[in-house]
Design an enzyme around this catalytic site. Sequence first.
Site, PDB file in Angstrom:
ATOM      1  N   LYS A   1       0.838  -1.210   0.000  1.00 59.55           N
ATOM      2  CA  LYS A   1       0.000   0.000   0.000  1.00 59.55           C
ATOM      3  C   LYS A   1       0.867   1.251   0.000  1.00 59.55           C
ATOM      4  O   LYS A   1       0.617   2.197  -0.762  1.00 59.55           O
ATOM      5  CB  LYS A   1      -0.882  -0.006   1.253  1.00 59.55           C
ATOM      6  N   ASN A   2       1.896   1.262   0.853  1.00 59.88           N
ATOM      7  CA  ASN A   2       2.681   2.486   1.014  1.00 59.88           C
ATOM      8  C   ASN A   2       3.586   2.773  -0.182  1.00 59.88           C
ATOM      9  O   ASN A   2       4.117   3.864  -0.300  1.00 59.88           O
ATOM     10  CB  ASN A   2       3.504   2.430   2.303  1.00 59.88           C
TER      11      ASN A   2
ATOM     12  N   CYS B   1      -3.923  13.429  13.123  1.00 55.87           N
ATOM     13  CA  CYS B   1      -4.554  12.136  12.923  1.00 55.87           C
ATOM     14  C   CYS B   1      -4.394  11.360  14.211  1.00 55.87           C
ATOM     15  O   CYS B   1      -3.745  11.823  15.149  1.00 55.87           O
ATOM     16  CB  CYS B   1      -3.947  11.379  11.750  1.00 55.87           C
TER      17      CYS B   1
ATOM     18  N   ARG C   1       1.641  14.772  13.272  1.00 52.82           N
ATOM     19  CA  ARG C   1       2.144  14.533  11.925  1.00 52.82           C
ATOM     20  C   ARG C   1       2.182  15.785  11.041  1.00 52.82           C
ATOM     21  O   ARG C   1       1.404  15.917  10.092  1.00 52.82           O
ATOM     22  CB  ARG C   1       1.331  13.425  11.252  1.00 52.82           C
TER      23      ARG C   1
ATOM     24  N   ASP D   1       5.244   0.495  11.893  1.00 54.45           N
ATOM     25  CA  ASP D   1       4.004  -0.113  11.400  1.00 54.45           C
ATOM     26  C   ASP D   1       3.848  -1.579  11.814  1.00 54.45           C
ATOM     27  O   ASP D   1       2.828  -2.203  11.521  1.00 54.45           O
ATOM     28  CB  ASP D   1       3.933  -0.002   9.868  1.00 54.45           C
TER      29      ASP D   1
ATOM     30  N   ARG E   1      -8.386  -0.259   5.046  1.00 54.06           N
ATOM     31  CA  ARG E   1      -7.486   0.735   4.468  1.00 54.06           C
ATOM     32  C   ARG E   1      -6.191   0.060   4.028  1.00 54.06           C
ATOM     33  O   ARG E   1      -5.559   0.516   3.074  1.00 54.06           O
ATOM     34  CB  ARG E   1      -7.160   1.819   5.495  1.00 54.06           C
TER      35      ARG E   1
HETATM   36  C1  UD1 Z   1       4.958   6.772   6.317  1.00 64.75           C
HETATM   37  C2  UD1 Z   1       4.025   5.595   6.224  1.00 64.75           C
HETATM   38  C3  UD1 Z   1       3.535   5.169   7.605  1.00 64.75           C
HETATM   39  C4  UD1 Z   1       4.728   4.917   8.516  1.00 64.75           C
HETATM   40  C5  UD1 Z   1       5.679   6.106   8.503  1.00 64.75           C
HETATM   41  C6  UD1 Z   1       6.959   5.847   9.288  1.00 64.75           C
HETATM   42  C7  UD1 Z   1       2.925   5.879   4.101  1.00 64.75           C
HETATM   43  C8  UD1 Z   1       1.668   6.165   3.379  1.00 64.75           C
HETATM   44  N1  UD1 Z   1       2.885   5.950   5.418  1.00 64.75           N
HETATM   45  O1  UD1 Z   1       4.226   7.859   6.856  1.00 64.75           O
HETATM   46  O2  UD1 Z   1       2.754   3.981   7.455  1.00 64.75           O
HETATM   47  O3  UD1 Z   1       4.261   4.670   9.815  1.00 64.75           O
HETATM   48  O4  UD1 Z   1       6.062   6.434   7.158  1.00 64.75           O
HETATM   49  O5  UD1 Z   1       7.609   4.730   8.809  1.00 64.75           O
HETATM   50  O6  UD1 Z   1       3.938   5.550   3.511  1.00 64.75           O
HETATM   51  N2  UD1 Z   1       7.360  14.573  10.377  1.00 64.75           N
HETATM   52  C9  UD1 Z   1       7.572  15.905  10.654  1.00 64.75           C
HETATM   53  N3  UD1 Z   1       7.450  16.805   9.624  1.00 64.75           N
HETATM   54  C10 UD1 Z   1       7.138  16.427   8.341  1.00 64.75           C
HETATM   55  C11 UD1 Z   1       6.957  15.053   8.073  1.00 64.75           C
HETATM   56  C12 UD1 Z   1       7.082  14.139   9.112  1.00 64.75           C
HETATM   57  O7  UD1 Z   1       7.843  16.288  11.793  1.00 64.75           O
HETATM   58  O8  UD1 Z   1       7.035  17.292   7.459  1.00 64.75           O
HETATM   59  C13 UD1 Z   1       7.480  13.589  11.475  1.00 64.75           C
HETATM   60  C14 UD1 Z   1       6.197  12.787  11.691  1.00 64.75           C
HETATM   61  O9  UD1 Z   1       5.284  13.490  12.508  1.00 64.75           O
HETATM   62  C15 UD1 Z   1       6.732  11.534  12.338  1.00 64.75           C
HETATM   63  C16 UD1 Z   1       8.089  11.351  11.665  1.00 64.75           C
HETATM   64  O10 UD1 Z   1       8.441  12.627  11.121  1.00 64.75           O
HETATM   65  O11 UD1 Z   1       6.921  11.743  13.704  1.00 64.75           O
HETATM   66  C17 UD1 Z   1       8.112  10.320  10.555  1.00 64.75           C
HETATM   67  O12 UD1 Z   1       7.063  10.595   9.651  1.00 64.75           O
HETATM   68  P1  UD1 Z   1       7.156  10.181   8.115  1.00 64.75           P
HETATM   69  O13 UD1 Z   1       8.331   9.296   7.908  1.00 64.75           O
HETATM   70  O14 UD1 Z   1       7.055  11.412   7.293  1.00 64.75           O
HETATM   71  O15 UD1 Z   1       5.830   9.329   7.954  1.00 64.75           O
HETATM   72  P2  UD1 Z   1       4.793   9.344   6.767  1.00 64.75           P
HETATM   73  O16 UD1 Z   1       5.492   9.526   5.471  1.00 64.75           O
HETATM   74  O17 UD1 Z   1       3.660  10.247   7.111  1.00 64.75           O
END
Ligand code: UD1
Length: 446
Positions: free
Chosen positions: A46-47, A141, A146, A332, A424
Amino acid sequence: MSPSPSFSADAAQPLSPPPLATSSLDKIRIRGGKSLNGEITISGAKNAALKLMSAALLTGESLYLENAPNALRDIASQSDLLEYLGCAVKREGRLMALNASTVDNFTAPYDLVRKMRTSILVLGPLLARFGQARVSLPGGCAIGTRPVDLHLKGLAELGAEISIEEGYINATAPQGGLQGATIRFPKVSVGATENLMMAATLAKGTTILQNAAREPEINDLGECLIKMGAKISGLGTDTITIEGVPHLSGARHEIVADRIEAGTYIIAAAMTGGTLNLKNARLDHLTSALGHLSQAGIEVQQNMDGVLVHRNGHRLKGVDIMTEPYPGFPTDLQAQFMAMLCTAEGAGMVTETIFENRFMHVPELARMGADITVQGHSAIVRGVETLKGAEVMATDLRASVALVLAGLVAEGTTTVNRIYHLERGYEDITGKLSACGAEIERVGGE
Ligand code: UD1
């Protein structure tokens, strides 16, 4: 190239995705105590699929994705968003075809974005190809705040002008398009790495992403972009280099197997005892988790067409884990691993370092008799002899599946409410588990 992509006969497979639940009130009922034996086919990730769908916006030619997890709700949500923008999306069996030659709308509205935060991943591609994008801020969320600051800061470093008005991110590229730059992420982010990698493919000059995320899904996206004509090196390392090109073309790409789905079923087999063959699963994407699983007493082997998992008959042992960016232990799989520790011998400590609020499964597992104490970002799980079936509910995808795993070994009946979350990210979970001997069914909500 036709704006409406067509399927070629060889790629379309007869398997149709199972229908989605008609109601978010539907439940899953499990009678625990059966061991799992047989074969489960692991779906496309999915991701990876969600980002590959966004990548289709980078070209006016057709992108064909094979091994697509078309039955997932998140895939349906992403299709809705892309179609809203004017992109043609066709899903049939395991194949998805996308064509963004007729995109004429650059706004991702709140109603579509709030359902799924990954919608932010259309920002980079829209900006890179059309020079403009307007995307609703995703908001908080269930598993934490996030933010998307890393995405926005990175795009600004490529020259984009970004403002936030009335809950929307308004972004425009400078005259002449985005410009390559060296971007050092202060924190590892999967989504920000992907958004910037996609945007940089069409920027002028060279972009270097430092402290980039290294998840297998990012490699998968990068490999597909390379097939589309992008110039990318350093995939799988923390420094990714992208040489911008004037345009990208169509491509055909097979989506990597879902390592989180595979890890979930490995844990299922470990908990229930029994032998499962997980077709298409790749152990090389689960190295850290496997180290911990083998300490707990689970035997796992890669074979020709997947992974064989077997519990050696002894009770599992408590093990400590700490979530970290790839190649560390995946956040995850944290909830599922915790479900496993609930009936292991001794104690295990689970430390969550990625998301600040990812222990929502704890009170629900406790309702089933688990002994868990949370202290800040850590939870101590003291194994009990047996869990007891109960009515439970979780508010996110991985927490929900952890409750299904607990239900598989609990005495009596467990009812997991709001299976919306499961749909999902897990294709046909009741069908896959019941084919291997679980007593599990979906029932309508009242
Ligand atoms: C993706 C995955 C999710 C997984 C996560 C971490 C998808 C659709 N989702 O989520 O299943 O749990 O990676 O492996 O691929 N952060 C910031 N600022 C930003 C972006 C992120 O502070 O602009 C923080 C987030 O709040 C979190 C951390 O960085 O604490 C990691 O988030 P991130 O790796 O970006 O996760 P996602 O891409 O949202």
